[in-house]
Write an enzyme that holds these catalytic residues in place. Sequence first.
Site, mmCIF file in Angstrom:
data_model
loop_
_atom_site.group_PDB
_atom_site.id
_atom_site.type_symbol
_atom_site.label_atom_id
_atom_site.label_comp_id
_atom_site.label_asym_id
_atom_site.label_seq_id
_atom_site.Cartn_x
_atom_site.Cartn_y
_atom_site.Cartn_z
ATOM 1 N N HIS A 28 12.349 2.024 -11.023
ATOM 2 C CA HIS A 28 11.289 1.278 -11.688
ATOM 3 C C HIS A 28 11.704 -0.122 -12.112
ATOM 4 O O HIS A 28 10.906 -1.048 -12.091
ATOM 5 C CB HIS A 28 10.710 2.081 -12.842
ATOM 6 N N ARG A 51 0.629 2.878 -12.581
ATOM 7 C CA ARG A 51 1.601 3.885 -13.047
ATOM 8 C C ARG A 51 1.504 3.969 -14.574
ATOM 9 O O ARG A 51 2.088 3.133 -15.269
ATOM 10 C CB ARG A 51 3.017 3.471 -12.660
ATOM 11 N N ARG A 82 -3.277 6.482 -12.020
ATOM 12 C CA ARG A 82 -2.555 7.735 -11.789
ATOM 13 C C ARG A 82 -2.225 8.384 -13.127
ATOM 14 O O ARG A 82 -1.721 7.718 -14.031
ATOM 15 C CB ARG A 82 -1.260 7.457 -11.024
ATOM 16 N N GLU A 141 2.762 13.053 -1.683
ATOM 17 C CA GLU A 141 4.137 12.549 -1.779
ATOM 18 C C GLU A 141 5.158 13.675 -1.744
ATOM 19 O O GLU A 141 6.331 13.465 -2.026
ATOM 20 C CB GLU A 141 4.311 11.702 -3.044
ATOM 21 N N ASN A 151 7.809 6.801 -1.438
ATOM 22 C CA ASN A 151 9.078 6.824 -2.172
ATOM 23 C C ASN A 151 9.509 8.268 -2.386
ATOM 24 O O ASN A 151 10.655 8.633 -2.148
ATOM 25 C CB ASN A 151 8.934 6.140 -3.544
ATOM 26 N N ASP A 152 8.581 9.079 -2.847
ATOM 27 C CA ASP A 152 8.907 10.494 -3.039
ATOM 28 C C ASP A 152 8.809 11.280 -1.736
ATOM 29 O O ASP A 152 9.624 12.163 -1.486
ATOM 30 C CB ASP A 152 7.984 11.115 -4.097
ATOM 31 N N ARG A 161 16.360 9.727 -4.021
ATOM 32 C CA ARG A 161 16.218 8.288 -3.781
ATOM 33 C C ARG A 161 17.240 7.436 -4.531
ATOM 34 O O ARG A 161 17.500 6.312 -4.174
ATOM 35 C CB ARG A 161 14.792 7.799 -4.076
ATOM 36 N N CYS A 170 0.833 3.892 -1.244
ATOM 37 C CA CYS A 170 1.268 3.096 -2.385
ATOM 38 C C CYS A 170 2.777 3.120 -2.543
ATOM 39 O O CYS A 170 3.317 2.547 -3.474
ATOM 40 C CB CYS A 170 0.578 3.549 -3.665
HETATM 41 C C1 PEP Z 1 5.846 7.131 -4.497
HETATM 42 O O1 PEP Z 1 6.429 8.175 -4.760
HETATM 43 O O2 PEP Z 1 5.848 6.605 -3.361
HETATM 44 C C2 PEP Z 1 5.090 6.411 -5.537
HETATM 45 C C3 PEP Z 1 4.328 5.391 -5.235
HETATM 46 O O3 PEP Z 1 5.223 6.812 -6.813
HETATM 47 P P1 PEP Z 1 6.487 6.516 -7.759
HETATM 48 O O4 PEP Z 1 7.349 5.505 -7.065
HETATM 49 O O5 PEP Z 1 5.916 6.038 -9.046
HETATM 50 O O6 PEP Z 1 7.124 7.868 -7.868
HETATM 51 MG MG MG Z 2 6.052 9.267 -6.612
#
Ligand code: PEP
Ligand code: MG
Length: 565
Positions: free
Chosen positions: A185, A292, A328, A427, A450-451, A461, A498
Amino acid sequence: MKGTGVSAGIGIGKMLLIEEHSLEYTPKQVDDAQAEKKRFKDAIDVFCKNTEAQAETMKKTVGEKEAEIMLGHISLVQDPFLLGEVDKLIDGGQCAEAAFESMCDMFIQIFSSADDDVTKQRAADVRDVKAGVLGLLLGINEIKLSEAPAGTVICVKELTPSMVAEINKENIVGIVTETGSTTSHSAILARVLEIPAVMSVPDIMKQAENGVQAIVDGIKGNVILSPGEAELAEYGEKREKYLKEKQELEKYRGKPTVSADGTGYELVCNIGKPDDAAKALEFDGEGVGLFRTEFLFMDKTSVPTEEEQFKEYKKAAMILKDKPLIIRTLDIGGDKDIPYLGLAKEENPFMGFRAIRYCLKNRGLFRTQLRAILRASAFGNISIMFPLITCVEEVREGKALVEELKAELRAEGIEFNEGIKVGIMTETAAAGIIADLLAKESDFFSIGTNDLTGYTMAADRGNSDVSYLYSALQPSVLRMIRAIITAARENNIPVGMCGEAAADPMMIPLLISFGLTEFSVSAPSVLKVRKCISCWTKEKADEIAEKVMALETAEDVKEYLSSVI
Ligand code: PEP
Ligand code: MG
């Protein structure tokens, strides 16, 4: 030194090392209680003065509400009972550090054992105050980020979102850290602030020195300490070139997002705070594809009330007017901790009690958030999105709660958007595999790569040892993405992305070919993504996707894509 470039650009400046300080000390017996009490009182006075100043800055940079948290710390430390008891302990021969710490620990214990969240949160406040006052008593000078001079490169083991909140964008030209990755983040925030940043540089805290000149290459992920003349000239030029290219992207400002053959796409932004909605518009985003909401919770010392949340969501909606705003619901756990929620330590936090799972079991908190979102929906184009969905029941339960709350609001005569859309983040590997079932339950999908990459590859990650596996260009992840988009299209629901991959130029032709309808990216990437999309026709994108989907390794995929992009 090599790391991961997480925020593009070149920064040249002087290093400022932010060290973690130990608050350990050896308690000693005091003979002069009066002198010790004065030393304690002086520390409290300085603490209050510093905290007041911090609150003033926070009022301007973050907001009034957050500043109140700091003022709360002042009242806490001025509590007559606390001060009286510390004095008594000092009279009994204890040093100020030991006396204050034992009183704080007593309060922490009492507050932590309470049943309600608000009282529990007081424990976290006391912990903060304890660290601040002990630091002063022990003579540890904390470096204040907000006061860093112009041309500073911050060097820190781990950059926390609260540190980022303190950064004065005008003065910080680069960020270097030992931990963290593109999707952490703080990296996302660094991109929003447009500060070149390189993370995961091994041992940088040992190698770097305060005041030493450094080049931060956020594009390549390099850090050069004490550069020579030639390097300074080379990177000075690179910086100019980067800024020029950025300037050229300006011609895409105010233009619609269309591919070379005229298909339109939605190009929206990911945000963490209501004010970032303004940033999204400033960078020419067409709305918000991911708000977020964790940050609203992280910046507080207790769960924000319905009224507080309502104001924040309404604020974002009002900034965006009729442009889309996908909010979200709380996505905590994994790498996102909110100390006052008191989440238990888990063996496998990423697979644990988090996000939608936590919310469905903590109905009070979930209801408060959903009611706040529903109420704000009367003021803009808001949709609700559930994170970390793995099965159909979670969507049904979440939607049932939304319906229940709608009925409640109706009965109370409170306005909201009756037709509010409820979608999900796809995700997890499970969501990818049952995307056809989930599409029947959801108004839209948003692919969180990302997840999704992490859960598909079983690769954390944030773990550098397995980072070689963590790529959205892995054949398995690409198949997941294609399956999700196909399921959405077959069920006639919109499907966006996203995750960070949505802004990757190599990924864009594939997404066009698969049939993605919305790209949600960090604000500074908007123009770059619009330009990328404008380069592709569906026919050409299909040709590339067909070749890519026949390749067997991520390396082959990357090699091929870099040859055609
Ligand atoms: C993701 O997981 O791709 C996502 C957009 O959510 P975050 O990065 O907040 O987990
Ligand atoms: Mg995520």
